[in-house]
Design an enzyme around this catalytic site. Structure first.
Site, PDB file in Angstrom:
ATOM      1  N   ASP A  31       0.852  -1.192   0.000  1.00  0.00           N
ATOM      2  CA  ASP A  31       0.000   0.000   0.000  1.00  0.00           C
ATOM      3  C   ASP A  31       0.882   1.235   0.000  1.00  0.00           C
ATOM      4  N   ASN A  35      -4.506   6.508   1.362  1.00  0.00           N
ATOM      5  CA  ASN A  35      -5.819   6.579   2.015  1.00  0.00           C
ATOM      6  C   ASN A  35      -5.909   5.586   3.185  1.00  0.00           C
ATOM      7  N   SER A  36      -4.766   5.317   3.819  1.00  0.00           N
ATOM      8  CA  SER A  36      -4.768   4.410   4.978  1.00  0.00           C
ATOM      9  C   SER A  36      -3.482   4.692   5.747  1.00  0.00           C
ATOM     10  N   GLY A  82      -6.320   1.761  -5.468  1.00  0.00           N
ATOM     11  CA  GLY A  82      -6.898   2.708  -6.410  1.00  0.00           C
ATOM     12  C   GLY A  82      -7.577   3.832  -5.660  1.00  0.00           C
ATOM     13  N   SER A 124     -16.746  -2.195  -9.616  1.00  0.00           N
ATOM     14  CA  SER A 124     -17.835  -1.529  -8.891  1.00  0.00           C
ATOM     15  C   SER A 124     -19.125  -1.604  -9.681  1.00  0.00           C
ATOM     16  N   TYR A 148     -14.456   8.082 -12.397  1.00  0.00           N
ATOM     17  CA  TYR A 148     -14.122   6.928 -11.554  1.00  0.00           C
ATOM     18  C   TYR A 148     -14.677   5.643 -12.170  1.00  0.00           C
ATOM     19  N   LYS A 152     -12.817   2.089 -13.851  1.00  0.00           N
ATOM     20  CA  LYS A 152     -13.114   0.686 -13.502  1.00  0.00           C
ATOM     21  C   LYS A 152     -13.461  -0.101 -14.761  1.00  0.00           C
ATOM     22  N   PHE A 177     -21.261  -3.834  -4.664  1.00  0.00           N
ATOM     23  CA  PHE A 177     -22.353  -2.882  -4.497  1.00  0.00           C
ATOM     24  C   PHE A 177     -21.945  -1.908  -3.375  1.00  0.00           C
ATOM     25  N   PHE A 217     -30.463  13.272   0.981  1.00  0.00           N
ATOM     26  CA  PHE A 217     -30.474  13.855  -0.365  1.00  0.00           C
ATOM     27  C   PHE A 217     -31.743  13.466  -1.124  1.00  0.00           C
ATOM     28  N   ASP A 294     -27.165  11.151  -8.562  1.00  0.00           N
ATOM     29  CA  ASP A 294     -27.668  10.001  -7.789  1.00  0.00           C
ATOM     30  C   ASP A 294     -28.766   9.255  -8.537  1.00  0.00           C
TER      31      ASP A 294
HETATM   32  P1  NAD Z   1      -9.609   2.392   0.311  1.00  0.00           P
HETATM   33  O1  NAD Z   1      -9.254   3.747  -0.167  1.00  0.00           O
HETATM   34  O2  NAD Z   1      -9.921   2.219   1.747  1.00  0.00           O
HETATM   35  O3  NAD Z   1      -8.460   1.341  -0.073  1.00  0.00           O
HETATM   36  C1  NAD Z   1      -7.648   1.490  -1.201  1.00  0.00           C
HETATM   37  C2  NAD Z   1      -6.213   1.365  -0.722  1.00  0.00           C
HETATM   38  O4  NAD Z   1      -5.342   1.481  -1.849  1.00  0.00           O
HETATM   39  C3  NAD Z   1      -5.814   2.460   0.256  1.00  0.00           C
HETATM   40  O5  NAD Z   1      -5.227   1.858   1.398  1.00  0.00           O
HETATM   41  C4  NAD Z   1      -4.819   3.315  -0.504  1.00  0.00           C
HETATM   42  O6  NAD Z   1      -3.856   3.877   0.346  1.00  0.00           O
HETATM   43  C5  NAD Z   1      -4.261   2.335  -1.500  1.00  0.00           C
HETATM   44  N1  NAD Z   1      -3.778   2.893  -2.757  1.00  0.00           N
HETATM   45  C6  NAD Z   1      -4.398   3.797  -3.566  1.00  0.00           C
HETATM   46  N2  NAD Z   1      -3.659   4.035  -4.658  1.00  0.00           N
HETATM   47  C7  NAD Z   1      -2.565   3.267  -4.554  1.00  0.00           C
HETATM   48  C8  NAD Z   1      -1.428   3.056  -5.372  1.00  0.00           C
HETATM   49  N3  NAD Z   1      -1.277   3.718  -6.520  1.00  0.00           N
HETATM   50  N4  NAD Z   1      -0.498   2.169  -4.961  1.00  0.00           N
HETATM   51  C9  NAD Z   1      -0.623   1.501  -3.788  1.00  0.00           C
HETATM   52  N5  NAD Z   1      -1.673   1.665  -2.973  1.00  0.00           N
HETATM   53  C10 NAD Z   1      -2.634   2.535  -3.352  1.00  0.00           C
HETATM   54  O7  NAD Z   1     -10.816   1.889  -0.594  1.00  0.00           O
HETATM   55  P2  NAD Z   1     -11.701   0.577  -0.454  1.00  0.00           P
HETATM   56  O8  NAD Z   1     -13.064   1.023  -0.124  1.00  0.00           O
HETATM   57  O9  NAD Z   1     -11.035  -0.425   0.367  1.00  0.00           O
HETATM   58  O10 NAD Z   1     -11.731   0.111  -1.970  1.00  0.00           O
HETATM   59  C11 NAD Z   1     -10.858  -0.879  -2.469  1.00  0.00           C
HETATM   60  C12 NAD Z   1     -11.120  -1.040  -3.952  1.00  0.00           C
HETATM   61  O11 NAD Z   1     -12.491  -1.376  -4.141  1.00  0.00           O
HETATM   62  C13 NAD Z   1     -10.862   0.225  -4.775  1.00  0.00           C
HETATM   63  O12 NAD Z   1     -10.282  -0.163  -5.985  1.00  0.00           O
HETATM   64  C14 NAD Z   1     -12.253   0.780  -4.992  1.00  0.00           C
HETATM   65  O13 NAD Z   1     -12.337   1.526  -6.178  1.00  0.00           O
HETATM   66  C15 NAD Z   1     -13.079  -0.499  -5.085  1.00  0.00           C
HETATM   67  N6  NAD Z   1     -14.485  -0.288  -4.723  1.00  0.00           N
HETATM   68  C16 NAD Z   1     -14.793   0.279  -3.519  1.00  0.00           C
HETATM   69  C17 NAD Z   1     -16.122   0.504  -3.193  1.00  0.00           C
HETATM   70  C18 NAD Z   1     -16.487   1.168  -1.882  1.00  0.00           C
HETATM   71  O14 NAD Z   1     -17.576   1.715  -1.774  1.00  0.00           O
HETATM   72  N7  NAD Z   1     -15.660   1.122  -0.852  1.00  0.00           N
HETATM   73  C19 NAD Z   1     -17.148   0.151  -4.078  1.00  0.00           C
HETATM   74  C20 NAD Z   1     -16.792  -0.447  -5.288  1.00  0.00           C
HETATM   75  C21 NAD Z   1     -15.450  -0.656  -5.607  1.00  0.00           C
HETATM   76  C1  UD1 Z   2     -21.506   5.958  -4.165  1.00  0.00           C
HETATM   77  C2  UD1 Z   2     -20.792   6.248  -5.443  1.00  0.00           C
HETATM   78  C3  UD1 Z   2     -20.593   4.969  -6.223  1.00  0.00           C
HETATM   79  C4  UD1 Z   2     -19.854   3.934  -5.370  1.00  0.00           C
HETATM   80  C5  UD1 Z   2     -20.659   3.716  -4.098  1.00  0.00           C
HETATM   81  C6  UD1 Z   2     -19.926   2.725  -3.215  1.00  0.00           C
HETATM   82  C7  UD1 Z   2     -21.546   8.536  -5.909  1.00  0.00           C
HETATM   83  C8  UD1 Z   2     -22.355   9.414  -6.820  1.00  0.00           C
HETATM   84  N1  UD1 Z   2     -21.565   7.228  -6.183  1.00  0.00           N
HETATM   85  O1  UD1 Z   2     -22.749   5.490  -4.517  1.00  0.00           O
HETATM   86  O2  UD1 Z   2     -19.848   5.208  -7.390  1.00  0.00           O
HETATM   87  O3  UD1 Z   2     -19.729   2.719  -6.070  1.00  0.00           O
HETATM   88  O4  UD1 Z   2     -20.814   4.968  -3.420  1.00  0.00           O
HETATM   89  O5  UD1 Z   2     -20.378   2.687  -1.934  1.00  0.00           O
HETATM   90  O6  UD1 Z   2     -20.872   9.006  -5.006  1.00  0.00           O
HETATM   91  N2  UD1 Z   2     -27.109   9.875   0.938  1.00  0.00           N
HETATM   92  C9  UD1 Z   2     -27.738  10.819   1.725  1.00  0.00           C
HETATM   93  N3  UD1 Z   2     -26.962  11.628   2.490  1.00  0.00           N
HETATM   94  C10 UD1 Z   2     -25.597  11.557   2.521  1.00  0.00           C
HETATM   95  C11 UD1 Z   2     -24.960  10.577   1.715  1.00  0.00           C
HETATM   96  C12 UD1 Z   2     -25.755   9.761   0.927  1.00  0.00           C
HETATM   97  O7  UD1 Z   2     -28.963  10.930   1.731  1.00  0.00           O
HETATM   98  O8  UD1 Z   2     -24.959  12.344   3.231  1.00  0.00           O
HETATM   99  C13 UD1 Z   2     -27.944   8.950   0.129  1.00  0.00           C
HETATM  100  C14 UD1 Z   2     -27.681   8.999  -1.365  1.00  0.00           C
HETATM  101  O9  UD1 Z   2     -28.503   9.952  -1.982  1.00  0.00           O
HETATM  102  C15 UD1 Z   2     -28.031   7.560  -1.766  1.00  0.00           C
HETATM  103  C16 UD1 Z   2     -27.648   6.731  -0.545  1.00  0.00           C
HETATM  104  O10 UD1 Z   2     -27.607   7.648   0.542  1.00  0.00           O
HETATM  105  O11 UD1 Z   2     -29.409   7.435  -1.983  1.00  0.00           O
HETATM  106  C17 UD1 Z   2     -26.290   6.055  -0.659  1.00  0.00           C
HETATM  107  O12 UD1 Z   2     -25.317   7.020  -0.982  1.00  0.00           O
HETATM  108  P1  UD1 Z   2     -23.747   6.672  -0.996  1.00  0.00           P
HETATM  109  O13 UD1 Z   2     -23.385   6.003   0.270  1.00  0.00           O
HETATM  110  O14 UD1 Z   2     -23.018   7.925  -1.366  1.00  0.00           O
HETATM  111  O15 UD1 Z   2     -23.613   5.567  -2.134  1.00  0.00           O
HETATM  112  P2  UD1 Z   2     -24.043   5.599  -3.679  1.00  0.00           P
HETATM  113  O16 UD1 Z   2     -24.717   6.868  -4.026  1.00  0.00           O
HETATM  114  O17 UD1 Z   2     -24.770   4.352  -3.957  1.00  0.00           O
END
Ligand code: NAD
Ligand code: UD1
Length: 336
Positions: A31, A35-36, A82, A124, A148, A152, A177, A217, A294
């Site tokens: 890592d 972001n950690s 990422g 995603s 973003y 992906k 999801f 929202f 949204d």
């Molecule tokens: P996160 O930010 O907590 O974890 C990502 C980690 O990657 C971090 O620790 C960061 O420091 C590291 N990182 C970023 N860029 C890097 C690089 N160039 N080289 C080495 N390390 C790097 O995010 P997460 O929620 O754990 O997500 C993990 C993956 O899942 C991501 O690719 C994200 O796009 C994907 N994803 C996340 C969600 C979500 O809602 N959390 C939803 C769909 C997909």
């Molecule tokens: C967001 C990302 C999506 C990502 C997903 C992962 C956006 C536009 N999309 O989606 O790409 O894959 O997170 O978890 O950011 N809400 C409120 N108040 C808030 C925050 C959110 O009402 O302060 C509502 C939103 O309108 C939505 C729901 O909560 O209806 C979920 O929102 P959020 O957690 O941001 O996720 P996604 O919108 O699904």
């Protein structure tokens, strides 16, 4: 198996590290800590009672990856590293394409050179875009509406072409999801920097008194109670999905796509209510305008993961909210 987790100290990576290590795999974390932080690996070690190697480095550093893959006799990679903030991706698209797309190419180059041919990729549900039907299944048309999401989709396409170029590759594209919740210990969890954009981390900050109220929202969507509905999946279920995918890949070559969701849509009001029960508190709310971009509702068909990998989500909304609240309380006691 010897498994490298890029982004292994992030939210999903850290939980997956616990699941894989507890399943008997030898796990190495890499890592760049954008972001950690280092302390996450110490907490993973405490939870698993093991000492995992944690390397500070960037996936765009191909030489470092080559050395790491060789040194630890890596057999599979789970690629989490990422950037993931949708709004930021519109402001800093180059940084997103560089980290997410160029970073993945660098990793694949290193894997090719070291003959490591198994990879699980964090994609995603955002790749689907506006639903043409629901639930989204894996053959739903793809049309991401922000940079973003396009990073992906591009990596998915690259991986599919790589799999076609050489049949020895074993690739799983996992479309997550909405990951929420935390490890039952409360020692690891989602830890966004600054003010959170996503619903659950925002609720947690309000519950802890760090933010005054939650903005809802929009409550005029064509949904059950007018608020947005999403498929919230417990991060430990998601982590177990990676173990299932790695097991699947030991038996199958090529490239396969899986949704990882519950198949159950939950509204903003329902999630708030469950969280209030779990935290035995009240979340002050204010209804504001809809957030641009949204969708009213989306959720997964998780049938393919069930039938091909025998994986399904086991934890419910109560588990999600209780574990999130546990983590919030623990997080407050940390000083990093
Ligand atoms: P996160 O930010 O907590 O974890 C990502 C980690 O990657 C971090 O620790 C960061 O420091 C590291 N990182 C970023 N860029 C890097 C690089 N160039 N080289 C080495 N390390 C790097 O995010 P997460 O929620 O754990 O997500 C993990 C993956 O899942 C991501 O690719 C994200 O796009 C994907 N994803 C996340 C969600 C979500 O809602 N959390 C939803 C769909 C997909
Ligand atoms: C967001 C990302 C999506 C990502 C997903 C992962 C956006 C536009 N999309 O989606 O790409 O894959 O997170 O978890 O950011 N809400 C409120 N108040 C808030 C925050 C959110 O009402 O302060 C509502 C939103 O309108 C939505 C729901 O909560 O209806 C979920 O929102 P959020 O957690 O941001 O996720 P996604 O919108 O699904």
């Amino acid at each position: 198996m010897n498994i490298l987790l890029t982004g292994g100290t992030g939210y999903i990576g850290s939980h997956t590290a616990v699941v894989l290590a507890n399943a008997g795999h030898s796990v190495v974390l890499l890592d760049n800590f954008c972001n950690s932080n280092q302390s996450v690996s110490a907490r993973i070690n405490q939870i698993t009672n093991q000492t995992l190697v944690c390397i500070e480095g960037d996936v765009r550093d191909t030489d470092l990856l080559i050395n790491t893959l060789k040194k630890f006799k890596t057999e599979a990679v789970v690629h989490f590293a990422g950037l993931k903030a949708v709004g930021e991706s519109a402001q800093e698209p180059l940084s997103y394409f560089d980290n997410n797309v160029a970073g993945s190419i660098s990793l694949l180059e290193a894997m090719k050179k070291t003959n490591v041919r198994t990879i699980v990729f964090s994609s995603s549900a955002t790749v689907y875009g506006k639903p043409q039907y629901l639930p989204y299944d894996e053959v739903h048309p793809l049309n991401p509406i922000n940079p973003y999401g396009r990073t992906k989709l591009q990596v998915e396409e690259i991986l599919q072409d790589v799999a076609k170029s050489d049949y020895s590759w074993r690739i799983a594209l996992l479309r997550y999801f909405n990951p929420v919740g935390a490890h039952v210990s409360g020692m690891i969890g989602e830890d966004p920097r600054g003010t959170p954009n996503n619903l659950m981390p925002y609720i947690m900050r309000v519950a802890a008194g760090a933010l005054p109220h939650l903005n809802i929202f929009g409550d005029d969507y064509d949904t059950r109670d007018g608020t947005g509905e999403r498929d919230y999946i417990h991060v430990m279920d998601l982590a177990e999905g990676h173990l299932a995918a790695l097991n699947y890949l030991t038996q199958h070559s090529g490239c396969e796509i899986f949704n990882l969701g519950t198949g159950i849509p939950v509204s903003v009001l329902e999630l708030i209510h469950e969280f209030e029960v779990a935290s035995q508190g009240t979340i002050p709310t204010e209804v504001v305008a809809r957030r641009a971009g949204d969708l009213p509702i989306y959720f997964a068909s998780a049938n393919k993961a069930k039938s091909l990998m025998d994986w399904s989500a086991k934890r419910d909304l109560t588990d999600i909210c209780k574990s999130s609240w546990n983590w919030q309380k623990f997080r407050g006691s940390l000083d990093d």
